[in-house]
Design a protein around this motif. Structure first.
Motif, PDB file in Angstrom:
ATOM      1  N   GLN A  81       0.796  -1.226   0.000  1.00  0.00           N
ATOM      2  CA  GLN A  81       0.000   0.000   0.000  1.00  0.00           C
ATOM      3  C   GLN A  81       0.830   1.279   0.000  1.00  0.00           C
ATOM      4  N   MET A  82       2.008   1.252   0.624  1.00  0.00           N
ATOM      5  CA  MET A  82       2.744   2.495   0.792  1.00  0.00           C
ATOM      6  C   MET A  82       4.176   2.445   0.280  1.00  0.00           C
ATOM      7  N   ILE A  83       4.999   1.535   0.791  1.00  0.00           N
ATOM      8  CA  ILE A  83       6.420   1.533   0.454  1.00  0.00           C
ATOM      9  C   ILE A  83       6.651   1.256  -1.027  1.00  0.00           C
ATOM     10  N   GLY A  84       6.077   0.188  -1.545  1.00  0.00           N
ATOM     11  CA  GLY A  84       6.287  -0.174  -2.942  1.00  0.00           C
ATOM     12  C   GLY A  84       5.884   0.930  -3.909  1.00  0.00           C
ATOM     13  N   PRO A  85       4.647   1.452  -3.818  1.00  0.00           N
ATOM     14  CA  PRO A  85       4.243   2.532  -4.724  1.00  0.00           C
ATOM     15  C   PRO A  85       5.125   3.775  -4.608  1.00  0.00           C
ATOM     16  N   ALA A  86       5.547   4.128  -3.385  1.00  0.00           N
ATOM     17  CA  ALA A  86       6.383   5.320  -3.205  1.00  0.00           C
ATOM     18  C   ALA A  86       7.742   5.151  -3.870  1.00  0.00           C
ATOM     19  N   ILE A  87       8.377   4.006  -3.671  1.00  0.00           N
ATOM     20  CA  ILE A  87       9.685   3.747  -4.282  1.00  0.00           C
ATOM     21  C   ILE A  87       9.553   3.732  -5.804  1.00  0.00           C
ATOM     22  N   THR A  88       8.490   3.127  -6.297  1.00  0.00           N
ATOM     23  CA  THR A  88       8.267   3.052  -7.738  1.00  0.00           C
ATOM     24  C   THR A  88       8.104   4.438  -8.348  1.00  0.00           C
ATOM     25  N   ARG A  89       7.522   5.371  -7.568  1.00  0.00           N
ATOM     26  CA  ARG A  89       7.339   6.744  -8.053  1.00  0.00           C
ATOM     27  C   ARG A  89       8.586   7.599  -7.864  1.00  0.00           C
ATOM     28  N   GLY A  90       9.666   7.005  -7.355  1.00  0.00           N
ATOM     29  CA  GLY A  90      10.907   7.743  -7.209  1.00  0.00           C
ATOM     30  C   GLY A  90      11.074   8.453  -5.887  1.00  0.00           C
ATOM     31  N   ARG A  91      10.256   8.135  -4.884  1.00  0.00           N
ATOM     32  CA  ARG A  91      10.323   8.809  -3.598  1.00  0.00           C
ATOM     33  C   ARG A  91      11.397   8.187  -2.695  1.00  0.00           C
ATOM     34  N   ILE A  92      11.815   8.958  -1.702  1.00  0.00           N
ATOM     35  CA  ILE A  92      12.683   8.453  -0.640  1.00  0.00           C
ATOM     36  C   ILE A  92      11.788   8.013   0.513  1.00  0.00           C
ATOM     37  N   VAL A  93      11.976   6.792   0.980  1.00  0.00           N
ATOM     38  CA  VAL A  93      11.214   6.266   2.110  1.00  0.00           C
ATOM     39  C   VAL A  93      12.182   5.919   3.231  1.00  0.00           C
ATOM     40  N   VAL A  94      11.894   6.407   4.431  1.00  0.00           N
ATOM     41  CA  VAL A  94      12.698   6.091   5.615  1.00  0.00           C
ATOM     42  C   VAL A  94      11.781   5.378   6.601  1.00  0.00           C
ATOM     43  N   CYS A  95      12.159   4.165   6.977  1.00  0.00           N
ATOM     44  CA  CYS A  95      11.286   3.340   7.818  1.00  0.00           C
ATOM     45  C   CYS A  95      11.959   2.966   9.137  1.00  0.00           C
ATOM     46  N   ASP A  96      11.241   3.191  10.224  1.00  0.00           N
ATOM     47  CA  ASP A  96      11.642   2.770  11.561  1.00  0.00           C
ATOM     48  C   ASP A  96      11.337   1.288  11.688  1.00  0.00           C
ATOM     49  N   ARG A  97      12.355   0.467  11.523  1.00  0.00           N
ATOM     50  CA  ARG A  97      12.301  -1.005  11.515  1.00  0.00           C
ATOM     51  C   ARG A  97      11.753  -1.533  10.193  1.00  0.00           C
ATOM     52  N   PHE A  98      12.235  -2.739   9.834  1.00  0.00           N
ATOM     53  CA  PHE A  98      11.725  -3.439   8.657  1.00  0.00           C
ATOM     54  C   PHE A  98      12.080  -4.911   8.824  1.00  0.00           C
ATOM     55  N   ILE A  99      12.440  -5.570   7.746  1.00  0.00           N
ATOM     56  CA  ILE A  99      12.629  -7.018   7.778  1.00  0.00           C
ATOM     57  C   ILE A  99      13.695  -7.475   8.776  1.00  0.00           C
ATOM     58  N   ASP A 100      14.745  -6.665   8.980  1.00  0.00           N
ATOM     59  CA  ASP A 100      15.817  -7.088   9.892  1.00  0.00           C
ATOM     60  C   ASP A 100      15.322  -7.258  11.327  1.00  0.00           C
ATOM     61  N   SER A 101      14.313  -6.484  11.714  1.00  0.00           N
ATOM     62  CA  SER A 101      13.738  -6.653  13.049  1.00  0.00           C
ATOM     63  C   SER A 101      13.163  -8.056  13.211  1.00  0.00           C
ATOM     64  N   SER A 102      12.438  -8.517  12.198  1.00  0.00           N
ATOM     65  CA  SER A 102      11.863  -9.862  12.281  1.00  0.00           C
ATOM     66  C   SER A 102      12.949 -10.927  12.304  1.00  0.00           C
ATOM     67  N   LEU A 103      13.987 -10.739  11.507  1.00  0.00           N
ATOM     68  CA  LEU A 103      15.076 -11.723  11.476  1.00  0.00           C
ATOM     69  C   LEU A 103      15.802 -11.789  12.820  1.00  0.00           C
TER      70      LEU A 103
END
Length: 211
Positions: A81-103
């Protein structure tokens, strides 16, 4: 279209992520970059509902497998809903935690191993971070920074659990040196911020050169 950039910030609880995320926000404004800031679990209406379920202190009976799947479900919605479309549109996304937290938390500390990576490959798809800032701090020190009455379900885990999380993060840093940037978070916040700035300068320059 200019290429999007996906940056994540990781670390055990109390490592100073909030302080450094605020710094990164100021840095992006200074550079004239309209970056999107988000968090996990959460980031979408559905994800925020899942976040409340995961962190609710009343849910002590939640199994490690349920916990892992809820995190992955929130992440899947977040990416779609958010990260994929934003990156595809050329935006910069900064996320507090992601896949590494789960790992680190579920894969290493909860002992779920490779199952976490397999499930999260579906949740993440092609949208892996370009760079991850790992704030490294002795978890005992980090937990002392959080008031007892403010701790959520995850923050109420014992010292052995958080030591295992920290070890999991160190293993990820060793496994992915091209992506994960380890920073000594026991330094003064301003020193940590300056180190992050140097890496951000490099990342933004590389992004412009590519386009």
């Amino acid at each position: 279209m200019e290429r999007g950039l996906f940056i994540t910030v990781e670390g055990t609880d109390g490592a100073g992520k909030s302080t450094q995320l605020a710094y990164i926000s100021d840095y992006m404004k200074e550079k004239g970059e309209s970056a999107i800031f988000t968090r996990e679990p959460g980031g979408t209406p559905i994800g925020e509902k899942i976040r409340a379920l995961i962190l609710d202190r009343r849910n002590e009976e939640m199994s490690p497998l349920t916990e892992m799947m809820l995190y992955a479900a929130s992440r899947s919605q977040h990416v779609a809903q958010m990260i994929g479309p934003a990156i595809t549109r050329g935006r910069i996304v900064v996320c507090d935690r992601f896949i590494d937290s789960s790992l680190a938390y579920q894969g290493h500390a909860r002992g779920l191993g490779d199952a976490v990576e397999v499930v999260n490959q579906y949740a993440v798809g092609e949208f892996m971070p370009d760079a991850t800032f790992l704030l490294k701090l002795d978890p005992k020190i980090g937990l002392q920074r959080i008031k007892e009455g403010e701790k959520d379900r995850m923050e109420r885990q014992d010292a052995a659990f958080y030591r295992a999380v920290y070890e999991g993060y160190l293993a990820l840093e060793e496994a992915y040196p091209d992506r994960i940037i380890g920073i000594d978070a026991s330094q003064p916040a301003a020193v940590v911020s300056e180190e992050i700035r140097r890496h951000l300068d490099r990342l933004l320059l590389a992004r412009k050169v590519q386009w």
